[in-house]
Design an enzyme around this catalytic site. Structure first.
Site, PDB file in Angstrom:
ATOM      1  N   ASP A  76      -4.044   3.731  -2.545  1.00 14.86           N
ATOM      2  CA  ASP A  76      -3.396   2.423  -2.540  1.00 14.86           C
ATOM      3  C   ASP A  76      -4.435   1.347  -2.789  1.00 14.86           C
ATOM      4  OD1 ASP A  76      -0.868   3.426  -2.053  1.00 14.86           O
ATOM      5  OD2 ASP A  76      -1.155   3.403   0.115  1.00 14.86           O
ATOM      6  N   HIS A 123      -5.334   7.698   0.702  1.00 14.96           N
ATOM      7  CA  HIS A 123      -4.569   8.714   1.443  1.00 14.96           C
ATOM      8  C   HIS A 123      -4.884  10.080   0.830  1.00 14.96           C
ATOM      9  CE1 HIS A 123      -1.662   5.997   3.553  1.00 14.96           C
ATOM     10  NE2 HIS A 123      -1.754   5.251   2.476  1.00 14.96           N
ATOM     11  N   GLU A 178      -3.053   9.931  -2.982  1.00 15.19           N
ATOM     12  CA  GLU A 178      -2.623   8.569  -3.299  1.00 15.19           C
ATOM     13  C   GLU A 178      -3.743   7.599  -2.923  1.00 15.19           C
ATOM     14  OE1 GLU A 178       0.975   7.526  -1.238  1.00 15.19           O
ATOM     15  OE2 GLU A 178       0.695   5.377  -1.563  1.00 15.19           O
ATOM     16  N   GLU A 215      -1.635  -3.131  -1.491  1.00 15.16           N
ATOM     17  CA  GLU A 215      -0.343  -3.260  -0.815  1.00 15.16           C
ATOM     18  C   GLU A 215      -0.405  -4.635  -0.178  1.00 15.16           C
ATOM     19  OE1 GLU A 215       1.656   0.558   0.562  1.00 15.16           O
ATOM     20  OE2 GLU A 215      -0.350   0.660   1.407  1.00 15.16           O
TER      21      GLU A 215
END
Ligand code: NAG
Ligand code: NAG
Ligand code: NAG
Ligand code: NAG
Ligand code: NAG
Ligand code: NAG
Length: 456
Positions: free
Chosen positions: A218, A232, A216, A221
């Site tokens: 990101d 991640h 993942e 956010e």
């Protein structure tokens, strides 16, 4: 879930079997124009669309109206995974009723929905994916490329997260013999928190044993008070069904297959409290829309290289704004993410360095090279009240003067979901003008000036 439309469309016959398109509500994907850019040719529109995740849909027995999952799977329809997949069907949805709207190249996600029949407001918290055609998610391959979008977070308060990120989902949503619904119905979700899913690769997760882990990235956010970008990496290619310690739950957090903490760049956390926030006194002013640019730079400057750096820029009022330089004693004043930054940050902030254990940017880059699916979501956080993103101190009993403890200016008493829904029933994020392509091709000094006239 959304059962409102089935009477009017009951003429649709159940023609297929398996975890299948449902018979009652046709699935019509809202169009969302995105752009592909090159240095030589500029940006060209693509006819993309969005699809709501399968978990939000009504899942019922294919011949009737009974839910397949209420508190656990219905044992009549789901005595085993094969029968379950053949018996249970996923319905199409009415997007606006979930707080999802598109117009041209803009997507608005509202966290709450109001039932017009009762005026009762409830949590919707939608999550949608970008489709390149009706049955295929777009697989973004962004090594040695950049990705940009415009965002309006002015209606996203402390405690709510309007998120844009990439997960290494299968581009067909793991469509197979057991899963005839596929990406058209938003199947195949996974992320680095290894969430439990009702179906993983079409196989019913009958007793909730399995989690769906995958790499993942990101990109965004954020709310109007704080922002972070966070890779991640995971030991996984596309979705990996984890069980037990592999899922990294509880005490196994740092022995699972994914780096659940990740390595973040959050300007406030990195000692720049006046960089990003709600007011004209911040460098990036969240009362107004702005452009977010993320560049994935490789060791050899080609799309086959190893990811070595994830660089962030902003554009607002026609001006390119460099990312804030780290301003923490003991850390180099860098404005970009490298493995060296991640290792040093974990040492100074006192985190467990799971990023390095999972291979850091190299592993993240391998997933980015294989292709990742673009997800958009808006959510609240009943577990930690979004404190990891926007509160100071975090955790609430930590010492705010220690490096890395403050994440954003929001009070530790905030972020309670029951309060947010009363105070901010209209909370919503707008993502627009989604672009990807050659480094330097997706933004310019005058982007927002032109666009502010047109849209905002
Ligand atoms: C997008 O759709 C329009 C209308 O159907 C069509 O004219 C155009 O060629 C399509 N563009 C692309 C890039 O496929
Ligand atoms: C819902 O609210 C609207 C606007 O305030 C009002 O016009 C309508 O009568 C209300 N409906 C119900 C069922 O209360
Ligand atoms: C849980 O369900 C799976 C099938 O999804 C099965 O293989 C496994 O044995 C079950 N485990 C328990 C503890 O019931
Ligand atoms: C910016 O202005 C707002 C409103 O006056 C104030 O609450 C905030 O503390 C200021 N932030 C900074 C970093 O000066
Ligand atoms: C990787 O290298 C091969 C062979 O030189 C080339 O064909 C391909 O386009 C490259 N891929 C990317 C993403 O640059
Ligand atoms: C943006 O424009 C300003 C003034 O026109 C110029 O000084 C600056 O170099 C430009 N920045 C970029 C990244 O093009």
């Amino acid at each position: 879930m959304a059962r409102t439309a089935f009477l009017s469309s009951a003429l649709f016959a159940a023609t297929t079997l398996a975890q299948v398109p449902g018979p009652y509500t046709p699935e019509v994907h809202p169009a969302l124009t995105s752009y592909k850019c090159t240095t030589s040719g500029g940006c060209k529109p693509a006819n993309s669309s969005i699809v709501l995740d399968s978990a939000y849909r009504w899942l019922h027995n294919v011949d009737g109206y009974t839910n397949c999952v209420t508190n656990g799977f219905n044992s009549e329809f789901c005595p085993d995974v094969e029968t379950c997949a053949k018996t249970c069907s996923l319905e199409g949805v009415d997007y606006p009723s979930y707080g999802i709207r598109t117009s041209g190249d803009a997507l608005t996600l509202s966290i709450y929905k109001t039932d017009p029949a009762t005026n009762v407001t409830t949590l919707s918290s939608p999550r949608v994916y970008l489709l390149e055609d009706d049955e295929t998610y777009e697989a973004f391959k962004l090594l040695n490329k950049e990705f940009s979008f415009d965002v309006d977070v002015s209606k996203v308060p402390c405690g709510i997260n309007g998120a844009l990120y990439f997960s290494e989902m299968n581009e067909k949503g793991d469509r197979n013999e057991l899963n005839k619904a596929g990406a058209k119905y938003g199947t195949g979700y996974c992320d680095a928190q290894c969430p439990s899913q009702n179906f993983i690769k079409g196989v019913a997760n009958l007793n909730g044993t399995y989690g769906a882990c995958c790499n993942e990235m990101d990109i965004w956010e954020a709310n109007r008070a704080a922002t972070a970008y966070t890779p991640h990496p995971c030991d996984a290619i596309e979705v990996r069904a984890c069980s037990g310690a592999e899922c990294g739950n509880g005490d196994n957090r740092y022995s699972g297959v994914c780096d659940k903490d990740g390595c973040d760049i959050n300007p406030y956390r990195n000692g720049n409290k006046a960089y990003y926030g709600y007011g004209a006194n911040y460098t990036v002013d969240t009362t107004k829309p702005f452009t977010v640019v993320t560049q994935f730079l490789t060791t050899d400057g080609t799309g086959n290289g190893t990811l070595k750096e994830i660089r962030r820029l902003y554009v607002q009022n026609g001006k390119v704004i460099q990312n804030a330089k780290v301003n923490v004693p003991g850390l180099d004043p860098v404005d970009s993410m490298t493995d060296a930054y991640c290792v040093a940050q974990k040492k100074v902030f006192g985190g467990t360095d799971d990023t390095a254990c999972q291979g850091g940017l190299k592993t993240m880059g391998e997933a980015i090279g294989r292709g990742m699916v673009l997800a958009f979501a808006i959510w609240d956080d009943a577990g930690s009240y979004m404190g990891w993103l926007d509160q100071d101190p975090f955790p609430a009993d930590a010492d705010s003067s220690q490096p890395g403890v403050g994440r954003g200016p929001c009070p530790t008493t905030g972020g309670r979901p029951a309060d947010l829904i009363k105070q901010y029933p209209d909370a919503a994020v707008v993502f627009s003008n989604i672009r990807s392509g050659d480094i330097g091709s997706t933004y310019s000094n005058s982007t927002m000036v032109r666009r502010s006239v047109r849209r905002y």
